[in-house]
Design a protein around this motif. Sequence first.
Motif, PDB file in Angstrom:
ATOM      1  N   LEU A  27       0.825  -1.208   0.000  1.00  0.00           N
ATOM      2  CA  LEU A  27       0.000   0.000   0.000  1.00  0.00           C
ATOM      3  C   LEU A  27       0.861   1.261   0.000  1.00  0.00           C
ATOM      4  CD1 LEU A  27      -2.827  -0.999   2.538  1.00  0.00           C
ATOM      5  CD2 LEU A  27      -2.967  -0.937   0.035  1.00  0.00           C
ATOM      6  N   ALA A  28       1.941   1.241   0.772  1.00  0.00           N
ATOM      7  CA  ALA A  28       2.836   2.403   0.791  1.00  0.00           C
ATOM      8  C   ALA A  28       3.489   2.594  -0.578  1.00  0.00           C
ATOM      9  CB  ALA A  28       3.900   2.228   1.866  1.00  0.00           C
ATOM     10  N   LYS A  29       3.938   1.502  -1.175  1.00  0.00           N
ATOM     11  CA  LYS A  29       4.576   1.584  -2.489  1.00  0.00           C
ATOM     12  C   LYS A  29       3.605   2.088  -3.559  1.00  0.00           C
ATOM     13  CE  LYS A  29       6.437  -2.469  -3.311  1.00  0.00           C
ATOM     14  NZ  LYS A  29       7.450  -2.244  -4.379  1.00  0.00           N
ATOM     15  N   LYS A  30       2.324   1.768  -3.400  1.00  0.00           N
ATOM     16  CA  LYS A  30       1.315   2.196  -4.369  1.00  0.00           C
ATOM     17  C   LYS A  30       0.831   3.625  -4.113  1.00  0.00           C
ATOM     18  CE  LYS A  30      -0.340   0.105  -7.233  1.00  0.00           C
ATOM     19  NZ  LYS A  30       0.032  -0.014  -8.662  1.00  0.00           N
ATOM     20  N   GLY A  31       1.253   4.217  -3.005  1.00  0.00           N
ATOM     21  CA  GLY A  31       0.934   5.619  -2.757  1.00  0.00           C
ATOM     22  C   GLY A  31      -0.278   5.879  -1.876  1.00  0.00           C
ATOM     23  N   TYR A  32      -0.761   4.871  -1.164  1.00  0.00           N
ATOM     24  CA  TYR A  32      -1.904   5.084  -0.269  1.00  0.00           C
ATOM     25  C   TYR A  32      -1.510   5.919   0.946  1.00  0.00           C
ATOM     26  CZ  TYR A  32      -4.942   1.752  -2.693  1.00  0.00           C
ATOM     27  OH  TYR A  32      -5.728   1.121  -3.618  1.00  0.00           O
ATOM     28  N   PHE A  33      -0.270   5.827   1.357  1.00  0.00           N
ATOM     29  CA  PHE A  33       0.233   6.619   2.486  1.00  0.00           C
ATOM     30  C   PHE A  33       1.753   6.704   2.362  1.00  0.00           C
ATOM     31  CE2 PHE A  33      -0.544   2.239   3.980  1.00  0.00           C
ATOM     32  CZ  PHE A  33       0.734   1.855   4.358  1.00  0.00           C
ATOM     33  N   PRO A  34       2.402   7.608   3.104  1.00  0.00           N
ATOM     34  CA  PRO A  34       3.848   7.800   2.963  1.00  0.00           C
ATOM     35  C   PRO A  34       4.649   6.554   3.367  1.00  0.00           C
ATOM     36  CG  PRO A  34       2.839   9.663   4.083  1.00  0.00           C
ATOM     37  CD  PRO A  34       1.793   8.599   4.016  1.00  0.00           C
ATOM     38  N   LEU A  35       5.729   6.307   2.657  1.00  0.00           N
ATOM     39  CA  LEU A  35       6.602   5.180   2.973  1.00  0.00           C
ATOM     40  C   LEU A  35       7.137   5.267   4.403  1.00  0.00           C
ATOM     41  CD1 LEU A  35       8.592   4.943  -0.385  1.00  0.00           C
ATOM     42  CD2 LEU A  35       7.213   3.096   0.610  1.00  0.00           C
ATOM     43  N   GLU A  36       7.259   6.495   4.912  1.00  0.00           N
ATOM     44  CA  GLU A  36       7.792   6.673   6.267  1.00  0.00           C
ATOM     45  C   GLU A  36       6.932   5.991   7.331  1.00  0.00           C
ATOM     46  OE1 GLU A  36       9.624   9.363   3.574  1.00  0.00           O
ATOM     47  OE2 GLU A  36       7.471   9.121   4.014  1.00  0.00           O
ATOM     48  N   TRP A  37       5.671   5.812   7.037  1.00  0.00           N
ATOM     49  CA  TRP A  37       4.794   5.146   8.002  1.00  0.00           C
ATOM     50  C   TRP A  37       5.253   3.727   8.309  1.00  0.00           C
ATOM     51  CZ3 TRP A  37      -1.162   6.150   7.171  1.00  0.00           C
ATOM     52  CH2 TRP A  37      -1.410   7.519   7.242  1.00  0.00           C
ATOM     53  N   LEU A  38       5.952   3.093   7.371  1.00  0.00           N
ATOM     54  CA  LEU A  38       6.380   1.706   7.579  1.00  0.00           C
ATOM     55  C   LEU A  38       7.303   1.571   8.791  1.00  0.00           C
ATOM     56  CD1 LEU A  38       7.022   0.575   3.884  1.00  0.00           C
ATOM     57  CD2 LEU A  38       5.021   0.082   5.318  1.00  0.00           C
ATOM     58  N   GLY A  39       7.906   2.666   9.188  1.00  0.00           N
ATOM     59  CA  GLY A  39       8.780   2.641  10.361  1.00  0.00           C
ATOM     60  C   GLY A  39       8.054   2.830  11.676  1.00  0.00           C
ATOM     61  N   THR A  40       6.711   2.823  11.652  1.00  0.00           N
ATOM     62  CA  THR A  40       5.934   3.047  12.877  1.00  0.00           C
ATOM     63  C   THR A  40       5.096   1.836  13.275  1.00  0.00           C
ATOM     64  OG1 THR A  40       3.921   3.895  11.776  1.00  0.00           O
ATOM     65  CG2 THR A  40       5.721   5.463  12.171  1.00  0.00           C
ATOM     66  N   LEU A  41       5.321   0.687  12.637  1.00  0.00           N
ATOM     67  CA  LEU A  41       4.495  -0.499  12.875  1.00  0.00           C
ATOM     68  C   LEU A  41       4.255  -0.752  14.362  1.00  0.00           C
ATOM     69  CD1 LEU A  41       3.173  -3.128  11.617  1.00  0.00           C
ATOM     70  CD2 LEU A  41       5.350  -4.240  12.138  1.00  0.00           C
ATOM     71  N   ASN A  42       2.971  -0.835  14.723  1.00  0.00           N
ATOM     72  CA  ASN A  42       2.561  -1.302  16.047  1.00  0.00           C
ATOM     73  C   ASN A  42       3.055  -0.417  17.200  1.00  0.00           C
ATOM     74  OD1 ASN A  42       0.838  -3.287  17.032  1.00  0.00           O
ATOM     75  ND2 ASN A  42       2.494  -4.614  17.688  1.00  0.00           N
ATOM     76  N   GLN A  43       3.485   0.779  16.912  1.00  0.00           N
ATOM     77  CA  GLN A  43       3.966   1.687  17.954  1.00  0.00           C
ATOM     78  C   GLN A  43       2.850   2.640  18.366  1.00  0.00           C
ATOM     79  OE1 GLN A  43       7.784   3.402  16.743  1.00  0.00           O
ATOM     80  NE2 GLN A  43       8.211   1.553  15.556  1.00  0.00           N
ATOM     81  N   GLY A  44       3.032   3.322  19.464  1.00  0.00           N
ATOM     82  CA  GLY A  44       2.019   4.228  19.969  1.00  0.00           C
ATOM     83  C   GLY A  44       1.616   5.275  18.944  1.00  0.00           C
ATOM     84  N   GLY A  45       0.318   5.407  18.709  1.00  0.00           N
ATOM     85  CA  GLY A  45      -0.184   6.385  17.766  1.00  0.00           C
ATOM     86  C   GLY A  45      -0.060   5.996  16.311  1.00  0.00           C
ATOM     87  N   THR A  46       0.398   4.778  16.029  1.00  0.00           N
ATOM     88  CA  THR A  46       0.611   4.357  14.648  1.00  0.00           C
ATOM     89  C   THR A  46      -0.698   4.245  13.871  1.00  0.00           C
ATOM     90  OG1 THR A  46       1.688   2.715  13.216  1.00  0.00           O
ATOM     91  CG2 THR A  46       0.475   1.877  15.105  1.00  0.00           C
ATOM     92  N   MET A  47      -0.581   4.371  12.562  1.00  0.00           N
ATOM     93  CA  MET A  47      -1.691   4.076  11.656  1.00  0.00           C
ATOM     94  C   MET A  47      -1.558   2.669  11.083  1.00  0.00           C
ATOM     95  SD  MET A  47      -3.369   6.863  11.890  1.00  0.00           S
ATOM     96  CE  MET A  47      -4.520   6.981  10.532  1.00  0.00           C
ATOM     97  N   LEU A  48      -0.516   1.953  11.524  1.00  0.00           N
ATOM     98  CA  LEU A  48      -0.241   0.601  11.034  1.00  0.00           C
ATOM     99  C   LEU A  48      -0.189  -0.379  12.206  1.00  0.00           C
ATOM    100  CD1 LEU A  48       2.628   1.349   8.459  1.00  0.00           C
ATOM    101  CD2 LEU A  48       0.154   1.492   8.120  1.00  0.00           C
ATOM    102  N   PRO A  49      -1.353  -0.817  12.693  1.00  0.00           N
ATOM    103  CA  PRO A  49      -1.362  -1.774  13.795  1.00  0.00           C
ATOM    104  C   PRO A  49      -0.938  -3.163  13.335  1.00  0.00           C
ATOM    105  CG  PRO A  49      -3.589  -1.367  13.016  1.00  0.00           C
ATOM    106  CD  PRO A  49      -2.699  -0.414  12.269  1.00  0.00           C
ATOM    107  N   SER A  50      -0.683  -4.037  14.297  1.00  0.00           N
ATOM    108  CA  SER A  50      -0.202  -5.384  13.982  1.00  0.00           C
ATOM    109  C   SER A  50      -1.142  -6.118  13.040  1.00  0.00           C
ATOM    110  CB  SER A  50      -0.027  -6.190  15.278  1.00  0.00           C
ATOM    111  OG  SER A  50       0.445  -7.490  14.996  1.00  0.00           O
TER     112      SER A  50
END
Length: 279
Positions: free
Chosen positions: A80-103
Amino acid sequence: MDKKLLQMLKDEALDTRVKTIECIASFGSGHIGGSMSIVETITYLYYHEMNIRPEDPSWPERDRFVLSKGHSGPAVYAILAKKGYFPLEWLGTLNQGGTMLPSHVDMTKTPGVDFTAGSLGQGISAAVGIALGQRIKKYQAWTYCIVGDGESQEGEVWEAAESAGAWKLDNLIAFTDLNGQQLDDYTENIIPMHGLKERYETFGWDAYEIDGHDFEQIADAIGKAKSVKGKPHMIILHTQKSHGFIPGEGIKSNHSMPIDHEKAEASIKALREREGEAR
């Protein structure tokens, strides 16, 4: 499949694997096994098959993708990040507080996610409902769904299968990730997943059995499925859990694994070297 398309798909799959490993390493652990086993399937869907609009994730007439085995979210996030749905930088927030990318994937948080994965078994039920809704609205759209083999021990999966067959939902294409492993053990030691193709055919489905890491077989099966009317479609993917994360390949405990940055870098280097030798 022409060579140019095949090479593009292989390149995107490699990049998706790299980004999936990095995504999980950003948290320090995660569901690497089931994420890596579905990479070819989701790469083919998002880069060649699905009618989607990343700039308009809520477009009503889009094709839908339901990840019933929702813990495999990191691979989907990478795509999804590669296709442009959200910034690639989000991939570095997996499962962390306030993330948009839960487990596990969550449609209320992550752009591009079409269904929130809850208890195993629920996703394919939702996919049946989505496909039925598309038909009622007369959308020329497809619903795709990936189910796990351990997940297929849930009774809800078979209630969904029975319903889809009875309603002749030929706009539904589902995949079973038959990697032979689940959280606790090999599926063979818990409830063997024998005769899946025949089981789905008994429920009125059009069914195929392929190598889930072979793009040409994936393309051929989807093409054949779309030519069959009056039946939902099941494509059973023979895969390897953790495929592409070399430290996890062929071992028993690879459902969720600790992965630090050092281990990630080493595994990515080994993967690139292996891919280079294969070409």
